[in-house]
Motif scaffolding. Structure first.
Motif, short mmCIF file in Angstrom:
data_model
loop_
_atom_site.label_atom_id
_atom_site.label_comp_id
_atom_site.label_asym_id
_atom_site.label_seq_id
_atom_site.Cartn_x
_atom_site.Cartn_y
_atom_site.Cartn_z
N ASP A 114 24.86 50.94 37.17
CA ASP A 114 25.97 50.39 36.59
C ASP A 114 26.51 49.17 37.37
O ASP A 114 27.50 49.68 38.30
N ILE A 115 26.28 48.02 37.07
CA ILE A 115 26.58 46.87 37.80
C ILE A 115 28.35 46.68 37.89
O ILE A 115 28.92 46.45 38.52
N VAL A 116 28.63 47.10 36.30
CA VAL A 116 29.92 46.55 36.00
C VAL A 116 30.91 47.72 36.99
O VAL A 116 32.02 47.36 37.27
N HIS A 117 30.64 48.91 37.08
CA HIS A 117 31.54 49.94 37.97
C HIS A 117 30.99 50.18 39.11
O HIS A 117 31.56 51.24 39.82
N ASN A 118 30.17 49.29 39.55
CA ASN A 118 29.44 49.41 40.90
C ASN A 118 29.15 50.90 41.34
O ASN A 118 29.68 51.63 42.19
#
Length: 148
Positions: A114-118
């Motif tokens: 999940d790139i958005v939430h690292n």
């Protein structure tokens, strides 16, 4: 810094792919058990006393489950995602006791990125010498982020 040497950060979330995996083998030795028991002051006789354990359904001393957890969380810190990672949750099931001197093969596999939430989710599993799953579950971690 660790002993005066600069450590390289683990990989950023953008550089991690679903399906990446790691396999490692650990043999549980007396020194590991004694270090754990000394560090935590956990005096459960089930972990070290043969006469006590022989009175239980386990029949002999077992490895504390938190030691298995430590092996898995250490692999997150060292390899996937690596140094600088921060574990935010873990769900582990201990399906069978692990006894002293056991060798356990651990597998870690990235199942979510999940790139958005690292955030990455890593499926984990440990299998003993008899091929029986002793621990399985998942660990969620934030890969390291650098200051811009």
């Amino acid at each position: 810094m660790l002993l005066g040497k600069k450590r390289k950060l683990g990989r950023r979330v953008e550089d991690i792919k679903i399906g990446e995996n790691l396999k490692l083998t650990e043999k549980i030795e007396d020194k590991d058990l004694l270090l754990y028991l000394g560090l935590t002051n956990d005096s459960n006789p089930l972990y070290i006393q043969h006469d006590f354990a022989s009175q239980t359904t386990f029949e002999k001393p077992v490895v504390p489950n938190i030691m298995l957890t430590g092996i898995l969380t250490s692999a997150i810190s060292k390899y996937i995602p690596g140094p600088g990672s921060y574990i935010t949750s873990q769900q582990l099931n201990f399906l069978k006791p692990v006894y002293h001197y056991a060798t356990v093969d651990f597998t870690l596999e990235v199942v979510e990125v999940d790139i958005v939430h690292n955030r990455v989710v890593v499926r984990v599993e440990g299998i003993d010498e008899q091929g029986v799953i002793v621990v399985q579950g998942q660990i969620t971690a934030n890969p390291p982020q650098t200051i811009e």
